[in-house]
Design a protein around this motif. Structure first.
Motif, PDB file in Angstrom:
ATOM      1  N   GLY A 232       0.786  -1.215   0.000  1.00 46.25           N
ATOM      2  CA  GLY A 232       0.000   0.000   0.000  1.00 46.25           C
ATOM      3  C   GLY A 232       0.824   1.273   0.000  1.00 46.25           C
ATOM      4  N   GLY A 234       0.663   5.498   1.753  1.00 40.71           N
ATOM      5  CA  GLY A 234       0.062   6.315   2.794  1.00 40.71           C
ATOM      6  C   GLY A 234       0.950   7.456   3.189  1.00 40.71           C
ATOM      7  N   ASN A 263      -3.721   6.134   6.033  1.00 45.05           N
ATOM      8  CA  ASN A 263      -3.940   5.564   4.705  1.00 45.05           C
ATOM      9  C   ASN A 263      -4.775   6.549   3.897  1.00 45.05           C
ATOM     10  OD1 ASN A 263      -4.538   4.127   2.409  1.00 45.05           O
ATOM     11  ND2 ASN A 263      -5.286   2.305   3.459  1.00 45.05           N
ATOM     12  N   LEU A 269      -3.381  -0.307   3.653  1.00 48.58           N
ATOM     13  CA  LEU A 269      -1.999   0.016   4.001  1.00 48.58           C
ATOM     14  C   LEU A 269      -1.579  -0.952   5.107  1.00 48.58           C
ATOM     15  CD1 LEU A 269       0.531   1.831   3.873  1.00 48.58           C
ATOM     16  CD2 LEU A 269      -0.641   3.406   5.452  1.00 48.58           C
TER      17      LEU A 269
END
Length: 297
Positions: A232, A234, A263, A269
Motif C-alpha cells: 500500500g 500512505g 492511509n 496500508l
C-alpha cells in the motif's frame, strides 16, 4: 522508578542526528542490490542495507532487504551476541533453526535467538523476496560462527516446524476501533512478543489500516520502532514532519518521537512493525501529549 530508569537508559544512548524524516526513511530499491554469498552459502543473494544500525539509538544491528536467487541463501551459522530473523515475503524457502529444517511460505519468518544457529535456502527456480533483521545484545557488535553447511540437500524436513515462526496472515488480525485514537477500524496483531527474544528486541507487530483509516499519534519513551510497509501507500507523521510512504519503505521512529500513520489511498496500508527497547520489558505507550497509559500496543 521505572520512568527514571527509562530516562537514564535513553540518556546513555548515543545521540543521533535527526535528519529530516524523508531522508531517514529506507526505500527498497532493487537497482541498489549487490550480489554476494553469505555464511558459506552455495548460491547468491542480492541485497541492500535498508536501514543501518545507527538508524536507531537502541540495539538495531541492521535491516537488509534482499532477493534470494535460485539455489542461494544463507549458510548455517551461529550468533552468540546477536538475534536475527529471516523473513520471506513471497514464495517459499527452507528455514533451518538449530539443524532442523521446514518449508515456510511468505509472508513468514523465523526468529533465531542468540546462542542458536540458523540458515535459509531457496530451492526454487525463481528469486524469493527476503529480509534479514539483526538486533544485537551490545550496540555495534556483530558476531557469527560459520558451520560450512549451505543446507542445499536436506533430506528430512519437518512438515510442522519445531522452531518458533512468525506468520503475517491477514486472517489472524483482529479489529481495533480508533487504534491509538486514530480514525476508522484498524486490524492488528502482536505476532511475536518480548518472551520470544533474549535481547531487548521487544516485538513484531502486524497492522493494517483500511482506506481513510489512521493510527493515532502516540510515543514510546523506552522503545524505538521501524514501520516496514508490506503493501500500500500512505502518509507517515513523525515529530510533526510528514512524508509519503510506499510499499517497501522502512520508517524509523526514535525514542519518544510522536508518530502516526494514515492511509490516504484507495487500498489497504499494511505494516510489519519492529520494536526494540532500551531495556528488557519496557513496553510503555503514551499519547503524543501529556499523560498516558502503561502496557503494550
Amino acid at each position: 522508578m521505572k520512568k527514571t530508569l527509562i530516562l537514564m537508559a535513553a540518556l546513555a544512548l548515543p545521540m543521533l542526528s535527526r535528519d529530516p524524516l524523508a531522508q531517514r526513511i529506507g526505500h527498497t530499491d532493487p537497482s541498489k542490490y549487490t550480489r554476494s554469498r553469505s555464511h558459506d552459502s552455495a548460491g547468491d543473494m542480492a541485497c541492500e542495507t535498508l536501514l543501518p544500525g545507527n538508524a536507531l539509538a537502541t540495539n538495531l544491528g541492521f535491516i537488509h532487504r534482499c532477493q534470494i536467487m535460485p539455489g542461494g541463501g544463507v549458510g548455517h551459522h551461529f550468533h552468540n551476541e546477536c538475534e536475527e530473523m529471516f523473513v520471506v515475503f513471497d514464495g517459499e524457502a527452507e528455514f533451518t533453526i538449530d539443524g532442523r529444517t521446514s518449508v515456510l511460505k511468505g509472508t513468514a519468518g523465523a526468529p533465531c535467538r542468540k546462542g542458536h544457529s540458523h540458515a535459509i535456502y531457496n530451492p526454487s527456480d525463481h528469486p524469493v523476496e527476503f529480509m534479514n533483521i539483526n538486533v544485537t545484545a551490545i550496540k555495534g557488535l556483530y558476531d557469527a560462527f560459520n558451520l560450512g553447511d549451505a543446507r542445499t540437500n536436506v533430506a528430512a524436513k519437518d512438515p510442522i516446524p519445531v522452531f518458533m515462526t512468525m506468520r503475517l496472515d491477514k486472517e489472524l488480525l483482529r479489529a481495533v476501533e480508533s487504534y491509538h485514537g486514530g480514525e476508522g477500524t484498524a486490524r492488528y496483531r502482536r505476532a511475536l512478543d518480548p518472551t520470544v527474544f533474549q535481547t531487548n528486541w521487544s516485538y513484531m507487530d502486524h497492522l493494517l489500516l483500511p482506506p481513510g483509516g489512521s493510527e493515532g499519534s502516540h510515543r514510546h519513551p523506552g522503545i524505538e520502532e521501524v514501520y516496514f510497509v508490506l503493501n500500500g501507500d500512505g502518509q507517515a507523521q513523525v515529530n510533526g514532519e510528514t512524508a509519503e510512504i510506499h510499499k517497501g519503505d522502512a520508517v524509523p521512529v526514535l525514542l519518544n518521537e510522536a508518530h502516526s500513520f494514515r492511509n490516504n489511498s484507495s487500498h489497504d496500508l499494511e505494516f510489519m512493525i519492529i520494536g526494540i527497547a532500551t531495556q528488557k520489558g519496557v513496553l510503555e505507550t503514551l499519547p503524543a501529549g501529556r499523560g498516558g497509559r502503561r502496557g503494550g500496543q
